[in-house]
Write an enzyme that holds these catalytic residues in place. Structure first.
Site, PDB file in Angstrom:
ATOM      1  N   SER A   1       0.866  -1.184   0.000  1.00  0.00           N
ATOM      2  CA  SER A   1       0.000   0.000   0.000  1.00  0.00           C
ATOM      3  C   SER A   1       0.898   1.227   0.000  1.00  0.00           C
ATOM      4  O   SER A   1       2.095   1.140   0.254  1.00  0.00           O
ATOM      5  CB  SER A   1      -0.902   0.005   1.243  1.00  0.00           C
ATOM      6  OG  SER A   1      -0.127   0.189   2.420  1.00  0.00           O
TER       7      SER A   1
ATOM      8  N   LEU B   1       2.833  -1.299   5.019  1.00  0.00           N
ATOM      9  CA  LEU B   1       2.256  -0.007   5.424  1.00  0.00           C
ATOM     10  C   LEU B   1       3.373   1.031   5.459  1.00  0.00           C
ATOM     11  O   LEU B   1       4.403   0.812   6.079  1.00  0.00           O
ATOM     12  CB  LEU B   1       1.617  -0.130   6.815  1.00  0.00           C
ATOM     13  CG  LEU B   1       1.108   1.172   7.459  1.00  0.00           C
ATOM     14  CD1 LEU B   1      -0.013   1.790   6.620  1.00  0.00           C
ATOM     15  CD2 LEU B   1       0.612   0.908   8.889  1.00  0.00           C
TER      16      LEU B   1
ATOM     17  N   ILE C   1       7.007  -2.493   7.189  1.00  0.00           N
ATOM     18  CA  ILE C   1       6.876  -1.038   7.221  1.00  0.00           C
ATOM     19  C   ILE C   1       7.690  -0.468   6.059  1.00  0.00           C
ATOM     20  O   ILE C   1       8.859  -0.821   5.885  1.00  0.00           O
ATOM     21  CB  ILE C   1       7.369  -0.463   8.573  1.00  0.00           C
ATOM     22  CG1 ILE C   1       6.650  -1.147   9.754  1.00  0.00           C
ATOM     23  CG2 ILE C   1       7.160   1.043   8.602  1.00  0.00           C
ATOM     24  CD1 ILE C   1       5.139  -1.033   9.763  1.00  0.00           C
ATOM     25  N   LYS C   2       7.037   0.373   5.272  1.00  0.00           N
ATOM     26  CA  LYS C   2       7.704   0.946   4.097  1.00  0.00           C
ATOM     27  C   LYS C   2       8.443   2.234   4.469  1.00  0.00           C
ATOM     28  O   LYS C   2       7.855   3.137   5.064  1.00  0.00           O
ATOM     29  CB  LYS C   2       6.683   1.252   2.998  1.00  0.00           C
ATOM     30  CG  LYS C   2       6.202   0.031   2.261  1.00  0.00           C
ATOM     31  CD  LYS C   2       5.126   0.370   1.250  1.00  0.00           C
ATOM     32  CE  LYS C   2       5.686   0.736  -0.095  1.00  0.00           C
ATOM     33  NZ  LYS C   2       4.613   0.814  -1.123  1.00  0.00           N
ATOM     34  N   ILE C   3       9.711   2.268   4.088  1.00  0.00           N
ATOM     35  CA  ILE C   3      10.549   3.451   4.289  1.00  0.00           C
ATOM     36  C   ILE C   3      11.136   3.846   2.937  1.00  0.00           C
ATOM     37  O   ILE C   3      11.726   3.002   2.263  1.00  0.00           O
ATOM     38  CB  ILE C   3      11.693   3.163   5.289  1.00  0.00           C
ATOM     39  CG1 ILE C   3      11.137   2.898   6.688  1.00  0.00           C
ATOM     40  CG2 ILE C   3      12.696   4.313   5.325  1.00  0.00           C
ATOM     41  CD1 ILE C   3      12.207   2.555   7.734  1.00  0.00           C
TER      42      ILE C   3
END
Length: 363
Positions: free
Chosen positions: A45, A109, A140-142
């Site tokens: 997402s 996310l 977790i998207k960085i």
């Protein structure tokens, strides 16, 4: 009965993830069907996807009103909505996560796009979201910006699964592999196990061609149109194979570490002259992920051709990138431009989303 075209991709060692989420696809059973029938093995997402989901349906209205009573601001309220969706999606992928030995089954996310150039803020929010979702199969998207590199290392060092997003250039991609490996070494040195940590590096494709192709056409190089992004991806895979077969890596692998797989992103064709499955077909190969929009999944199911294409044509890919230099096209400058624009492309829908939440609260 013929094998599903999308499922056939898995025969070549590549995992297909869906680049889309909303409450309707979860509640209606559509996502479960994609898992069962197409073999979809994860979800990604981003702020633009959530903006579309929340502003184009009434599915979130009640939660917005409820969360507005306790949320300190609209961003906190948004993450309250998003965390709930991500948790529901991770439940659907639990079996995939278990059966794949924690290789697949992840739902991603992203941290706030406003933090793309803020190392400390990114690391802090990544840890907060990791704890809030509280699922082993979340990533977790960085963003893989220069300030993002240290946040990636810090997050991996805390045992957090990370999806590094917004990668366009080869030099930056290699720096991301370094951040991942260093983070694993940090976690191990602190006395922790590392076998459970998973990460992908999301290399963006079609946007490269959107910028480069008009420059090539202006120089009369029509044969190279639509080839530069694929060439870059093949060279990235060459880096991946080198980095994750090094002596340094083998020490971590002996402790159970998983390689940080390359993930192909932005794989929907933006040029109507190209086949709509062009980027998916060109980069199928072992130990990779392709995250695709719903319409591209549908297109590939209908007429996509699955074959082991990623490792072929490496000499041609090298020649393509060398030719760009000869033509005076600076790919490094273009990939930096794309990163800057990519941050802006997520900032704008995020601002729009926060404004929409404000409007909904006041109804």
């Amino acid at each position: 009965m013929a094998t599903n075209n999308v499922k056939q991709i898995h025969d070549f060692g590549q995992s297909i993830w869906l680049d889309f989420i909303d409450r309707e696809i979860i509640a209606s059973g559509k996502l479960k069907k994609l898992i069962d029938e197409d073999g979809v093995r994860g979800v990604t997402s981003n702020p633009a996807i959530f903006e579309k989901a929340i502003t184009s349906s009434a599915d979130y209205d009640n939660d917005i009103k409820e969360l507005a009573k306790t949320a300190a601001n609209n961003e906190e309220l948004f993450f309250g909505l998003a965390v709930k969706d991500i948790q529901q999606a991770t439940e659907l992928f639990k079996d995939v996560y278990t059966e794949s030995d924690k290789v697949d089954g992840y739902v991603s996310l992203e941290v706030s796009p406003f933090l793309a150039l803020d190392t400390e803020g990114t690391a802090k929010q990544a840890e907060l979201l990791w704890k809030q979702v509280d699922r082993d199969n979340v990533m977790i998207k960085i963003p893989g910006t220069q300030p993002g590199l240290a946040a990636i290392r810090q997050s991996i060092a805390k045992g957090i699964n990370i999806n590094v997003t917004l990668l366009f250039g080869l030099e930056r991609y290699e720096a991301v592999t370094e951040a991942y490996i260093a983070g694993l070494e940090d976690h191990l040195a602190a006395g922790h196990k590392i076998a459970h940590i998973a990460s992908v590096a999301s290399f963006f494709l079609s946007r490269i061609d959107v910028i480069v192709d008009p420059l090539l056409e202006a120089k009369g190089e029509k044969a190279l149109v639509g080839e530069v992004a694929i060439a870059s991806a093949k060279k990235a895979y060459e880096i991946y194979k080198r980095v994750f077969s090094s002596e340094r890596w083998k020490k971590l692998e002996a402790e159970g570490a998983k390689p940080q797989r390359l993930l192909w992103a932005s794989t929907g064709s933006k040029n109507p002259a190209f086949k709509d499955t062009k980027y998916v077909e060109a980069l199928i190969g072992p130990d990779t992920v392709d995250t695709v929009p719903l319409e591209t999944v549908d297109a590939f199911r209908d007429h996509g051709v699955a074959a082991n294409t990623l490792e072929g044509g490496l000499a041609e890919a090298t020649a393509t990138l060398a030719k760009l230099k000869d033509l005076g096209i600076d790919l490094d400058a273009i990939t930096q431009q794309l990163e800057d624009e990519g941050i802006e492309k997520f900032n704008k829908p995020f601002e729009k989303l926060l404004n929409a939440i404000e409007d909904q609260k006041n109804k």
